[in-house]
Design a protein around this motif. Structure first.
Motif, PDB file in Angstrom:
ATOM      1  N   ASP A 104      -5.414   8.214  -2.248  1.00  0.00           N
ATOM      2  CA  ASP A 104      -4.120   7.811  -2.819  1.00  0.00           C
ATOM      3  C   ASP A 104      -3.256   9.049  -2.985  1.00  0.00           C
ATOM      4  O   ASP A 104      -3.734  10.102  -3.448  1.00  0.00           O
ATOM      5  N   ASN A 127       0.817  -1.207   0.000  1.00  0.00           N
ATOM      6  CA  ASN A 127       0.000   0.000   0.000  1.00  0.00           C
ATOM      7  C   ASN A 127       0.856   1.265   0.000  1.00  0.00           C
ATOM      8  O   ASN A 127       0.398   2.321  -0.426  1.00  0.00           O
ATOM      9  N   GLN A 128       2.081   1.132   0.503  1.00  0.00           N
ATOM     10  CA  GLN A 128       2.990   2.274   0.514  1.00  0.00           C
ATOM     11  C   GLN A 128       4.348   1.837  -0.033  1.00  0.00           C
ATOM     12  O   GLN A 128       4.872   0.794   0.364  1.00  0.00           O
ATOM     13  N   TYR A 132       7.326   8.839  -3.331  1.00  0.00           N
ATOM     14  CA  TYR A 132       6.537   8.134  -2.324  1.00  0.00           C
ATOM     15  C   TYR A 132       5.124   7.946  -2.851  1.00  0.00           C
ATOM     16  O   TYR A 132       4.536   8.871  -3.424  1.00  0.00           O
ATOM     17  N   PHE A 156      -4.361   4.514   0.916  1.00  0.00           N
ATOM     18  CA  PHE A 156      -4.973   4.382   2.236  1.00  0.00           C
ATOM     19  C   PHE A 156      -6.382   3.802   2.088  1.00  0.00           C
ATOM     20  O   PHE A 156      -7.078   4.048   1.103  1.00  0.00           O
ATOM     21  N   GLY A 177       1.313   6.311  -1.518  1.00  0.00           N
ATOM     22  CA  GLY A 177       0.534   5.742  -0.437  1.00  0.00           C
ATOM     23  C   GLY A 177      -0.910   5.522  -0.848  1.00  0.00           C
ATOM     24  O   GLY A 177      -1.539   6.415  -1.414  1.00  0.00           O
TER      25      GLY A 177
END
Length: 616
Positions: free
Chosen positions: A362, A322-323, A353, A357, A355
């Protein structure tokens, strides 16, 4: 008014289809960062033209596929010289990639001409500053042309089309579960048309292109491959008269001709470590370009790029995490025959980066640092946000970022009788957009509305008369502002009928308030495709409407004036003779519209084509 009508048209079938069961579509991934990203999670505005779109609409060149897309301005001074501008930026602020490798070499923009759509899987258009992930020449956006990757087994096919010349393409591939090889060859002999519009000889294009790719899973964690593309093109064009007093006198029927050679390739390897949590990739890209006119000396350019990527899954394997946190290192070298003693190099570091969530949010964040040997070092950044509203078929998307474009060799050192300016500063772009995407008709369609704003500092301009410092190039003082609205819809109205469209309103001006040329204020593209005869036959149509397009008149008093509005309609049809053989036909400029995209240059009249396609 145009925008409200467009959105209303998109929603017309809502009542009739409200009870239809949802349509489950394949997940689309974009090549929009250091690694691919799911389109629904991507915060930046984008458009994707798939192979199915290209086939259904009978599109045979990349430049025609891009016409009418949201945020794009496409203009030609003859079919051998087509430029793309994204959101009102300069043409050299758009990076064109073919399978992830730069189509242009050195410092120049890529001029579209005879690039065929045969064997293309999709065309991705990323709008807004993209310098963080793609480098200095992607300040306004990226057009990434991705060719088809065959499935497991042996495949082959070909197509032939006649009409105003002829075109042919063949492809063959062999793959197993661990990799394979793919070969494509294309040839086009287009008779063209008279660019001067004076009834003179036709100005055609003769192009052939070869492409070979190979990939292999060497072990469970190590893979490698390569790609090489080679294109040779000869084209005719008409000359211009700088002493012309009228539009009719400006473009002169002549026997001028040019030759383009393009060679590009990539070799790569990927390695998974830490039980799939960390991915390493290393690649080397090379692009060469050569252009000569009337058998004169050839202009040559070359770009070499080494790229390293490391992608780490912060909460699991990189492919499913997810990350993720990614590192990119690049070394780029450019050469150009305009100034052989002024080769340039840059070393870059990139951090990204991502992510995802669980609440539908996103995030994509990128940072890049370029260490340049000829210019000041540059830092660019990018932020993208995507948020799916709970219990509502709406997705909000927003992005912001910066981009940079370094001066070209010609602008710095001069050529063709003009003096360069070695004191030029790089152009710097900053922009943002915010939009909403709605899923309608129980999943049968989407509607998207986006507002954007971009500001360009230090815009580089050309003066035909030498300035006080003796140069012909200078940085404008102040901000070149571009803003507007992009709207699009794509709806599977029934099992047999699909409709789509894009509309762009653009306001692009120089620091002094002068309207930027070749950036239409209104661009509307509509398309529809209908299947019948139990799915064996299709009929499609495209409409392109352009209004408010200013251009400089390089004749008479050298004014900037608005070109007449125009509407062009194309139609195409196909019928499957067997499961493997299809006959096709198309008519471009159906109503023989007399129009111009640039002052003085004619455009093609009505043309008809007949083709045959086969796969086995």
């Amino acid at each position: 008014m145009r925008l409200s009508l467009l959105l209303s048209a998109a929603l017309i079938p809502a009542t009739a289809l409200a009870q239809e069961k949802p349509i489950l579509l394949d997940t689309i991934y974009l090549e929009a960062g250091l690694t691919p990203i799911e389109a629904q999670a991507y915060g930046r505005a984008n458009s994707v033209i798939t192979a199915e779109d290209i086939e259904a609409r009978g599109i045979h060149t990349v430049q025609d596929a891009l016409r009418g897309l949201a945020g794009l301005s496409v203009s030609s001074s003859g079919t051998s010289n087509t430029q793309i501008r994204i959101r009102g930026a300069e043409a050299n602020h758009t990076l064109v990639l073919i399978d992830g490798v730069r189509a242009a070499a050195g410092d120049s923009e890529y001029y579209l001409s005879g690039l065929d759509t045969a064997n293309i899987d999709r065309i991705e258009v990323l709008r807004g500053p993209q310098s963080v992930f793609f480098g200095a020449d992607a300040s306004a956006g990226v057009v990434n042309i991705i060719t088809r990757r065959p499935g497991v087994g042996t495949e082959a096919g070909g197509k032939l089309e006649i009409g105003n010349g002829w075109a042919a393409a063949v492809h063959a591939s062999r793959r197993d579960e661990r990799g394979g090889v793919n070969f494509t060859a294309m040839k086009r002999d287009d008779n063209g048309y008279d660019h001067s519009g004076s009834g003179g000889e036709d100005d055609g294009i003769r192009r052939r292109e070869l492409k070979l790719s190979f990939d292999r899973q060497l072990t469970d964690t190590l893979s490698a491959g390569f790609m090489i593309r080679d294109a040779r093109e000869e084209y005719d064009y008409d000359g211009t008269s700088w002493t012309a007093a009228t539009e009719d006198e400006y473009v002169i029927d002549s026997g001028d001709y040019g030759k383009r050679d393009e060679t590009a390739g990539q070799i790569w390897t990927k390695l998974e470590t830490m039980n799939g949590r960390l991915l390493h990739s290393l690649s080397y890209d090379q692009t060469r370009f050569q252009l000569s006119q009337n058998d004169g000396p050839a202009d040559k350019a070359r770009t070499d790029i080494w790229k390293y990527r490391a992608v780490y899954g912060l909460d699991g394997a990189y492919a499913t995490a997810n990350q993720t946190l990614a590192l990119g290192l690049e070394q780029r070298k450019d050469e150009n025959s305009v100034a052989t003693d002024q080769n340039r190099r840059s070393d870059s570091a990139i951090l990204e980066y991502r992510g995802a969530f669980g609440n539908g949010l996103d995030v994509q964040l990128g940072l890049r640092r370029d260490n340049n040997d000829l210019f000041k070092d540059a830092t660019t950044w990018s932020l993208g946000l995507s948020y799916e509203l709970p219990n509502a078929p709406l997705r909000l998307h927003a992005s912001a970022g910066t981009g940079v474009v370094n001066p070209s060799y010609l602008e710095l050192f001069g050529g063709y009788g003009y003096a360069g300016n070695p004191d030029l500063k790089p152009e710097e772009n900053r922009g943002f957009d915010i939009g909403v995407e709605a899923t309608v008709l129980a999943g049968r369609g989407t509607v998207d509305l986006t507002y954007f704003r971009e500001d360009l500092e230090n815009e580089i301009s050309f003066s035909g008369t030498a300035l006080a410092n003796g140069t012909n190039y200078y940085n404008q003082t102040g901000t070149s502002a571009r803003q507007g609205v992009e709207a699009s819809f794509d709806i599977q109205a029934t099992d047999s009928l699909r409709i789509g469209g894009n509309y762009t309103y653009l306001d692009a001006k120089d620091p002094d308030g002068q309207v930027e040329i070749r950036r239409p204020r209104h661009t509307l593209g509509l398309n529809a495709a209908y299947l019948f005869a139990q799915g064996r036959a299709r009929l499609s149509g495209d409409l392109l409407y352009v209004a408010g397009n200013d251009d400089a008149q390089y004749f008479g008093s050298y004014e900037t004036k608005e070109l007449p509005d125009y509407t062009v309609v194309n139609i195409a049809a196909g019928y499957d003779l067997t499961d493997k053989v299809r006959v096709t036909g198309r008519v471009t400029n159906l109503f023989d519209e007399d129009y111009a995209e640039t002052w003085g240059y004619a455009t093609p009249g009505r043309k008809a084509y007949l083709g045959l396609e086969a796969r086995w």
